[in-house]
Design a protein around this motif. Sequence first.
Motif, PDB file in Angstrom:
ATOM      1  N   ALA A 182       0.847  -1.298   0.036  1.00 24.48           N
ATOM      2  CA  ALA A 182      -0.015   0.033   0.192  1.00 24.48           C
ATOM      3  C   ALA A 182       1.048   1.167  -0.120  1.00 24.48           C
ATOM      4  O   ALA A 182       0.479   2.375  -0.542  1.00 24.48           O
ATOM      5  CB  ALA A 182      -0.923   0.124   1.085  1.00 24.48           C
ATOM      6  N   ALA A 183       2.036   1.076   0.817  1.00 20.14           N
ATOM      7  CA  ALA A 183       3.035   1.985   0.768  1.00 20.14           C
ATOM      8  C   ALA A 183       3.451   2.524  -0.785  1.00 20.14           C
ATOM      9  O   ALA A 183       3.640   3.628  -0.980  1.00 20.14           O
ATOM     10  CB  ALA A 183       3.980   2.000   1.646  1.00 20.14           C
ATOM     11  N   ARG A 184       3.829   1.423  -1.447  1.00 19.21           N
ATOM     12  CA  ARG A 184       4.253   1.941  -2.876  1.00 19.21           C
ATOM     13  C   ARG A 184       3.215   2.351  -3.532  1.00 19.21           C
ATOM     14  O   ARG A 184       3.419   3.088  -4.384  1.00 19.21           O
ATOM     15  CB  ARG A 184       4.559   0.276  -3.356  1.00 19.21           C
ATOM     16  N   LEU A 185       1.888   1.872  -3.379  1.00 16.16           N
ATOM     17  CA  LEU A 185       0.701   2.623  -4.254  1.00 16.16           C
ATOM     18  C   LEU A 185       0.712   4.228  -3.992  1.00 16.16           C
ATOM     19  O   LEU A 185      -0.014   4.745  -4.716  1.00 16.16           O
ATOM     20  CB  LEU A 185      -0.456   2.057  -4.015  1.00 16.16           C
ATOM     21  N   MET A 186       1.211   4.454  -2.740  1.00 19.30           N
ATOM     22  CA  MET A 186       1.105   6.037  -2.576  1.00 19.30           C
ATOM     23  C   MET A 186       2.420   6.636  -3.060  1.00 19.30           C
ATOM     24  O   MET A 186       2.640   7.712  -2.607  1.00 19.30           O
ATOM     25  CB  MET A 186       1.167   6.234  -0.957  1.00 19.30           C
TER      26      MET A 186
END
Lengths: 299, 236
Positions: A182-186
């Motif tokens: 999810a952090a990568r998606l941010m």
Amino acid sequence: MPMELSTFFQQLANAMSLGSLYALIAIGYTMVYGILRLINFAHGDVFMLGAYFAFYAITLLAMPWWIAFAVALGLTAVFGMGLERMAYRPLRDSPKISVMISAIGASFLIQNLGVVIFGGRPKSFPSIPLFDTVVRFGPVSVLSVSLFIPVVTLVSLIVLLYIVNQTKTGLAMRAVSTDLDAARLMAIDVNRTVSITFGIGSFLAALGGIMWTMKYPQLNPLMGVMPGLKCFIAAVIGGIGNIQGAVLGGFILGALEILIVAFLPELTGYRDAFAFVLLIVVLLVKPAGLLGKAQAVKV
Amino acid sequence: MLKIDNLSVHYGGIHALQGIGFEVPDGKIVTLIGANGAGKSTTLKAIIGLVAASSGSVSWNGEDLTGMMTKDIVKKGVVLVPEGRRVFPNLTVDENLSLGAFSRTDKPVVASDRDKVFSLFPRLKERMKQKAGTLSGGEQQMLAVGRALMTRPKLLMMDEPSLGLAPLIVKMIFDIVREINKEGTTVLLIEQNAKAALEVADRGYVLETGRITLTGTGKELLADDRVRSAYLGEAG
């Protein structure tokens, strides 16, 4: 035998400074665990390197102590980032056990390189008058460095909590530690965030290492092993992944070690065993640690 | 325009995507429907770089995205609302929204985008300081969509936005998808709720065990007997 009040204060001062040192090192374990779910077994050895870097900067390069310390702190932080890059990042998507084995390997490698490069014979840390004077409060006497240690720890903790809770980098760290994908998606740069975490943890380990060698002024390449283990325990006791928990665990461990030896001098030989006994008790009673939250693991 | 060409993904020995190809034209809503395990989520994850493609290509406005890091793909305006929402439960609603805007430097515009998200989802404003983990499933989905909007997506991909939500919330989410699209954002939607998805979609693709087996406009697929019996629960 009733204990003298002065003895109590004396031991309290000792406990505070030992606890602070444990806390500083434990923070590094807990931050790395929080972000990567990895026990960085080489953390104690990074602590040792910090002390050696300061030692050589003063003795070999004849730097004034404050420059030497700054250099050692910077070098150790860079070393910690390099360690992550070489020993952990290539295994980011491998099973946890592979990364753990890599951490143990890194630890042995650093220790043995230390023996080869620094020599196995203990070295004594040069005396720095500011930290080396004995300060007396009535019957209580402490080394001045023991007064600096809790202050430095407190300041470091405040700065660290500010970074983690108030800055953008800290927000990224908290996001990465919760959910990597999810952090990568941010659009968060996960590698950079992990690097910074290792840098901060290693910086604090070096800070601990330098103050440790001023308090117990002897260096050897294996000096990080026991503090490393104990601070890992401190982090687990406090609830691994939780910064305040690591600090609490460090202080509990430091205080317990000093006070038990003070109250029950006949147990001094078992000093190092207390940490492990405490670990077992905490794991039995509160497996997630004192400030940790129990996590449901999805199977 | 997003163009997928002959895309394959392997998980170990499993061939999850077997050379699929489709296009998402600018300004349209395209949906990918299919049963569990058909490869819908894998398709989105491959587009955004969370899983590696073993062959084939993904191109976005002519630029090859294959092999690019997720953060760089997101910075190009391709954004994913992941399956299961994946909000950060230990962070506040406000912090979650800030993370959506993480790579943006245009602070005043970010602030007005935040206001816009709050006007789309007033519930989020009420719960701004609350931890995302304390929100209901529907509110978390609103947050996931709001967070994605904070990234200023050019292409918004949504993985099962209706999963596990009450019908009223599902309707609301689809209304918002339509509205986002009207304002110029291209949408790629993945759904098990095929009826709702096909009703909003300009174009639909049916994915079965890693292959695209059927394509048509939303209306055509809704009327197709095979789709009706397999995905809409109607006798064929």
